[in-house]
Design an enzyme around this catalytic site. Sequence first.
Site, short mmCIF file in Angstrom:
data_model
loop_
_atom_site.label_atom_id
_atom_site.label_comp_id
_atom_site.label_asym_id
_atom_site.label_seq_id
_atom_site.Cartn_x
_atom_site.Cartn_y
_atom_site.Cartn_z
N GLY A 135 -4.68 4.38 -5.76
CA GLY A 135 -6.20 4.72 -5.62
C GLY A 135 -6.31 6.22 -6.37
N ASP A 148 -11.04 7.84 1.63
CA ASP A 148 -10.14 7.32 2.72
C ASP A 148 -10.51 7.64 4.08
OD1 ASP A 148 -6.97 6.62 1.65
OD2 ASP A 148 -7.43 6.87 3.77
N ASN A 180 -4.23 -0.67 1.84
CA ASN A 180 -3.00 -1.29 2.02
C ASN A 180 -3.02 -2.79 2.38
OD1 ASN A 180 -3.87 1.07 3.81
ND2 ASN A 180 -1.52 1.57 3.95
N SER A 224 -6.21 -3.76 -5.05
CA SER A 224 -4.71 -3.87 -4.19
C SER A 224 -4.24 -5.15 -4.59
CB SER A 224 -5.20 -3.99 -2.61
OG SER A 224 -5.93 -2.99 -2.31
N LEU A 238 9.97 -9.27 -11.92
CA LEU A 238 10.81 -8.08 -12.23
C LEU A 238 11.92 -8.08 -11.09
CD1 LEU A 238 7.61 -5.80 -12.61
CD2 LEU A 238 9.40 -6.18 -14.33
N CYS A 268 6.08 -2.33 -2.97
CA CYS A 268 5.61 -3.99 -3.46
C CYS A 268 6.42 -5.17 -3.92
CB CYS A 268 5.09 -3.56 -4.77
SG CYS A 268 3.68 -2.34 -4.92
N PHE A 269 7.55 -4.82 -4.25
CA PHE A 269 8.35 -6.29 -4.57
C PHE A 269 8.64 -7.19 -3.30
CE2 PHE A 269 10.76 -4.25 -8.52
CZ PHE A 269 9.60 -4.39 -9.13
N GLN A 270 9.05 -6.43 -2.19
CA GLN A 270 9.48 -7.54 -1.20
C GLN A 270 8.08 -8.00 -0.46
OE1 GLN A 270 12.94 -6.76 1.55
NE2 GLN A 270 11.16 -6.51 3.21
#
Length: 480
Positions: free
Chosen positions: A13, A33, A87, A127, A223, A272-274
């Site tokens: 954000g 927020d 989140n 998100s 990725l 992010c990836f996991q």
Amino acid sequence: MVKICCIGAGYVGGPTMAVIALKCPSIEVAVVDISVSRIAAWNSDQLPIYEPGLEDVVKQCRGKNLFFSTDVEKHVFEADIVFVSVNTPTKTRGLGAGKAADLTYWESAARMIADVSKSDKIVVEKSTVPVKTAEAIEKILTHNGKGIKFQILSNPEFLAEGTAIQDLFNPDRVLIGGRETPAGQKAIQALKDVYAQWVPEDRILTTNLWSAELSKLAANAFLAQRISSVNAMSALCEATGANVKQVSFAVGTDSRIGPKFLNASVGFGGSCFQKDILNLVYICECNGLPEVAEYWKQVIKINDYQKGRFVNRVVASMFNTVANKKVAILGFAFKKDTGDTRETPAIDVCKGLLGDKARLSIYDPQVTEEQIQRDLTMNKFDWDHPIHLQPMSPSTVKQVSVVWDAYAATKDAHALCILTEWDEFKTLDYQKIFDNMQKPAFVFDGRNIVDVEKLREIGFIVYSIGKPLDPWLKDMPAVA
Ligand code: NAI
């Protein structure tokens, strides 16, 4: 004047809205927020996140057409376009625990938008969310009973931390998904008009909602899969005497494969990836595709294997015990040029070494002692909640000290482990470090950044992921 409000002043954000404000002076952007401390930091000289170039962008626009506020309702009420960048953690309890995305924060944001709105709005998913989230959000928004019309768009963010500002200035693509109705297409055009102020039109892709939502999960899965592929190869390189740098270079020169994202390492991290792959796995399972789920799950398994393999190498090389030995940890962030430690491989490596009773001396140029202690005591997935809702660390890990210099970290240490590829670790005075360490002195390079031959000449025993093994290590197999 078009008014934009972004709910969630985090890593996504904050930078995305700052760049929109910079590039679109005629748009007023408010980032809101629920975290009072985060908003206070955005309004101060000490921004809540470290990102090269960010401070400059914020300083140019803050107070002009960029505002940070805790008055969520007011700014949502006034906005024409509401981005939601809150989140989306992995669920820790109940249905889908350990895999599914927890949409608690998203749902509460959507309900709040429905409550306070008095005019039609475009609501943008920023998100990363599971496919079909827009459908659920749409239901929450359209059942407001006030006759207000909402259009939902999916506009996933592809920025990479560490290069966020450059990525936002010059994105490979901007993806906008929307309904295929006239109203949906009109909303897509309105958001396109914002990006078109600095992004070439041919890089603004428009799709239906589900393609946009799924493309973000797919991109992150691809990725991460490249990293796990090269990491799997690194284990085989060590076993056969091949050098993973040479293998990945040879592989990457194939134009169908390309050279990027082929560095072997101690493993991938980041927020992010996991999380996104677990989410993808869950969606596959829910759609009756267990084979597809199993395929993607393997990407995470290899990542966990790589972290465990690294710890085992360290322990096995040092006579099968690190109990009471000082081990220096150089780098704790999940990659260079960020202070972000979410899912950093350093957490699992440190926990592994602490499990074998090592004493750790940690140095990272951007990560505070408080953050490191918090990371080493927090339960899995607890980090991905708004700061004020995260559990406080009940205690500190006594075997861990955090120092502000690589030389202090390595003084009297038996070994040093490089866990983040910070540039400054390439140019340290390794002779000085060697002189001040216990002997034999070990270097475990989890990022392949040191000059192995030079360090061996100094006298170090060196392990560098996927490279031909030091004779010392050959007799000390580390089975994960
Ligand atoms: P973050 O944790 O840094 O920021 C989220 C912010 O939302 C927090 O400051 C939190 O206090 C706030 N928040 C939560 N619920 C709220 C509510 N109801 N009202 C107002 N504020 C609320 O997270 P980050 O990294 O910015 O990620 C946000 C989303 O973007 C996630 O879905 C993530 O997967 C995705 N994403 C993250 C990327 C990254 O590099 N960090 C890249 C691309 C996507």
